[in-house]
Design a protein around this motif. Structure first.
Motif, PDB file in Angstrom:
ATOM      1  N   MET A  42       1.631   1.091  10.055  1.00  0.00           N
ATOM      2  CA  MET A  42       0.826  -0.065   9.671  1.00  0.00           C
ATOM      3  C   MET A  42      -0.107  -0.471  10.808  1.00  0.00           C
ATOM      4  N   ALA A  43       0.400  -0.412  12.031  1.00  0.00           N
ATOM      5  CA  ALA A  43      -0.433  -0.747  13.189  1.00  0.00           C
ATOM      6  C   ALA A  43      -1.599   0.231  13.333  1.00  0.00           C
ATOM      7  N   ALA A  44      -1.391   1.456  12.849  1.00  0.00           N
ATOM      8  CA  ALA A  44      -2.444   2.471  12.916  1.00  0.00           C
ATOM      9  C   ALA A  44      -3.386   2.392  11.717  1.00  0.00           C
ATOM     10  N   GLY A  45      -3.152   1.417  10.806  1.00  0.00           N
ATOM     11  CA  GLY A  45      -4.079   1.216   9.705  1.00  0.00           C
ATOM     12  C   GLY A  45      -3.557   1.544   8.318  1.00  0.00           C
ATOM     13  N   LEU A  46      -2.294   1.946   8.210  1.00  0.00           N
ATOM     14  CA  LEU A  46      -1.744   2.241   6.890  1.00  0.00           C
ATOM     15  C   LEU A  46      -1.775   0.999   6.021  1.00  0.00           C
ATOM     16  N   THR A  47      -2.239   1.152   4.803  1.00  0.00           N
ATOM     17  CA  THR A  47      -2.214   0.065   3.831  1.00  0.00           C
ATOM     18  C   THR A  47      -1.436   0.537   2.610  1.00  0.00           C
ATOM     19  N   PHE A  48      -1.070  -0.387   1.766  1.00  0.00           N
ATOM     20  CA  PHE A  48      -0.253  -0.075   0.603  1.00  0.00           C
ATOM     21  C   PHE A  48      -0.958  -0.527  -0.658  1.00  0.00           C
ATOM     22  N   ARG A  49      -0.866   0.289  -1.688  1.00  0.00           N
ATOM     23  CA  ARG A  49      -1.444  -0.120  -2.961  1.00  0.00           C
ATOM     24  C   ARG A  49      -0.497  -1.116  -3.618  1.00  0.00           C
ATOM     25  N   PRO A  50      -1.017  -2.036  -4.393  1.00  0.00           N
ATOM     26  CA  PRO A  50      -0.162  -3.025  -5.045  1.00  0.00           C
ATOM     27  C   PRO A  50       0.854  -2.368  -5.984  1.00  0.00           C
ATOM     28  N   LEU A  51       2.050  -2.906  -5.999  1.00  0.00           N
ATOM     29  CA  LEU A  51       3.109  -2.393  -6.855  1.00  0.00           C
ATOM     30  C   LEU A  51       2.673  -2.398  -8.317  1.00  0.00           C
ATOM     31  N   ALA A  52       1.944  -3.418  -8.735  1.00  0.00           N
ATOM     32  CA  ALA A  52       1.486  -3.492 -10.125  1.00  0.00           C
ATOM     33  C   ALA A  52       0.602  -2.295 -10.467  1.00  0.00           C
ATOM     34  N   ASP A  53      -0.239  -1.853  -9.528  1.00  0.00           N
ATOM     35  CA  ASP A  53      -1.090  -0.680  -9.779  1.00  0.00           C
ATOM     36  C   ASP A  53      -0.242   0.572  -9.974  1.00  0.00           C
ATOM     37  N   THR A  54       0.749   0.745  -9.120  1.00  0.00           N
ATOM     38  CA  THR A  54       1.623   1.915  -9.236  1.00  0.00           C
ATOM     39  C   THR A  54       2.382   1.884 -10.556  1.00  0.00           C
ATOM     40  N   ALA A  55       2.917   0.723 -10.917  1.00  0.00           N
ATOM     41  CA  ALA A  55       3.665   0.599 -12.173  1.00  0.00           C
ATOM     42  C   ALA A  55       2.761   0.884 -13.373  1.00  0.00           C
ATOM     43  N   ARG A  56       1.565   0.288 -13.391  1.00  0.00           N
ATOM     44  CA  ARG A  56       0.628   0.490 -14.497  1.00  0.00           C
ATOM     45  C   ARG A  56       0.243   1.962 -14.616  1.00  0.00           C
ATOM     46  N   ASP A  57      -0.126   2.583 -13.507  1.00  0.00           N
ATOM     47  CA  ASP A  57      -0.548   3.982 -13.534  1.00  0.00           C
ATOM     48  C   ASP A  57       0.590   4.910 -13.944  1.00  0.00           C
ATOM     49  N   THR A  58       1.795   4.594 -13.505  1.00  0.00           N
ATOM     50  CA  THR A  58       2.950   5.416 -13.889  1.00  0.00           C
ATOM     51  C   THR A  58       3.219   5.291 -15.382  1.00  0.00           C
ATOM     52  N   LEU A  59       3.154   4.072 -15.921  1.00  0.00           N
ATOM     53  CA  LEU A  59       3.355   3.888 -17.358  1.00  0.00           C
ATOM     54  C   LEU A  59       2.281   4.604 -18.173  1.00  0.00           C
ATOM     55  N   GLU A  60       1.037   4.520 -17.727  1.00  0.00           N
ATOM     56  CA  GLU A  60      -0.055   5.215 -18.431  1.00  0.00           C
ATOM     57  C   GLU A  60       0.156   6.719 -18.398  1.00  0.00           C
ATOM     58  N   TRP A  61       0.557   7.251 -17.251  1.00  0.00           N
ATOM     59  CA  TRP A  61       0.811   8.690 -17.122  1.00  0.00           C
ATOM     60  C   TRP A  61       1.956   9.111 -18.044  1.00  0.00           C
ATOM     61  N   TRP A  62       3.035   8.312 -18.056  1.00  0.00           N
ATOM     62  CA  TRP A  62       4.211   8.608 -18.877  1.00  0.00           C
ATOM     63  C   TRP A  62       3.844   8.624 -20.367  1.00  0.00           C
ATOM     64  N   GLU A  63       3.114   7.624 -20.807  1.00  0.00           N
ATOM     65  CA  GLU A  63       2.753   7.516 -22.216  1.00  0.00           C
ATOM     66  C   GLU A  63       1.748   8.581 -22.642  1.00  0.00           C
ATOM     67  N   ALA A  64       0.945   9.085 -21.721  1.00  0.00           N
ATOM     68  CA  ALA A  64      -0.056  10.104 -22.051  1.00  0.00           C
ATOM     69  C   ALA A  64       0.556  11.500 -22.133  1.00  0.00           C
ATOM     70  N   GLY A  65       1.724  11.678 -21.604  1.00  0.00           N
ATOM     71  CA  GLY A  65       2.351  13.004 -21.591  1.00  0.00           C
ATOM     72  C   GLY A  65       2.905  13.381 -22.950  1.00  0.00           C
ATOM     73  N   PRO A  66       3.269  14.654 -23.084  1.00  0.00           N
ATOM     74  CA  PRO A  66       3.860  15.117 -24.349  1.00  0.00           C
ATOM     75  C   PRO A  66       5.162  14.391 -24.655  1.00  0.00           C
ATOM     76  N   ALA A  67       5.386  14.115 -25.912  1.00  0.00           N
ATOM     77  CA  ALA A  67       6.588  13.378 -26.324  1.00  0.00           C
ATOM     78  C   ALA A  67       7.857  14.071 -25.847  1.00  0.00           C
ATOM     79  N   ARG A  68       7.853  15.386 -25.820  1.00  0.00           N
ATOM     80  CA  ARG A  68       9.058  16.118 -25.420  1.00  0.00           C
ATOM     81  C   ARG A  68       9.420  15.885 -23.948  1.00  0.00           C
ATOM     82  N   HIS A  69       8.488  15.423 -23.164  1.00  0.00           N
ATOM     83  CA  HIS A  69       8.747  15.157 -21.751  1.00  0.00           C
ATOM     84  C   HIS A  69       9.113  13.707 -21.484  1.00  0.00           C
TER      85      HIS A  69
END
Length: 129
Positions: free
Chosen positions: A78-105
């Motif tokens: 963090m001192a070297a500049g690492l930043t974190f994406r908001p948890l809501a963004d990760t959750a939203r993107d993961t849900l979108e990815w999950w729902e877009a995948g084939p039903a069998r997965h």
């Protein structure tokens, strides 16, 4: 190169309210699912032979051999500049990815089977509260 996970928050703080301690939007901001958490004593998980890391992803039974296994200090990164994406963004993107995948997965392959989860929670509430 740095090995880092996130800002110091602790899994418990993050999960308990589904909101990061920095006040940024958490998982509840992107889902309407009803979610509640019950912290179950390790003794009960052992009794029900819960499989560490498989039925309880990213979790191990506490022991001297794995003490601190999931504890990382991201301060240097963090001192070297690492930043974190908001948890809501990760959750939203993961849900979108999950729902877009084939039903069998979409069938979950890790985590507690629903019946086993119910049995553990019933035992917990009967014995502990």
């Amino acid at each position: 190169m740095f090995l880092a996970t996130s800002a110091a928050a602790g899994v418990g703080a993050l999960i308990a309210g589904c909101e990061p301690p920095d006040g940024s939007p958490g998982i509840r901001a992107v889902t309407s699912a009803e979610v509640s958490f019950t912290w179950v004593p390790v003794v009960l998980l052992r009794e029900f032979e819960v499989g560490a890391w498989v039925e309880m992803p990213v979790w191990l039974y506490p022991s001297p051999d794995n003490a601190g296994f999931t504890t990382w200090d991201a301060g240097k990164a963090m001192a070297a500049g690492l930043t974190f994406r908001p948890l809501a963004d990760t959750a939203r993107d993961t849900l979108e990815w999950w729902e877009a995948g084939p039903a069998r997965h979409r069938e979950l392959r890790t985590g507690l089977a629903p019946g086993k989860e119910v049995a553990i929670l019933e035992a917990y509430h009967t014995r502990f509260g």
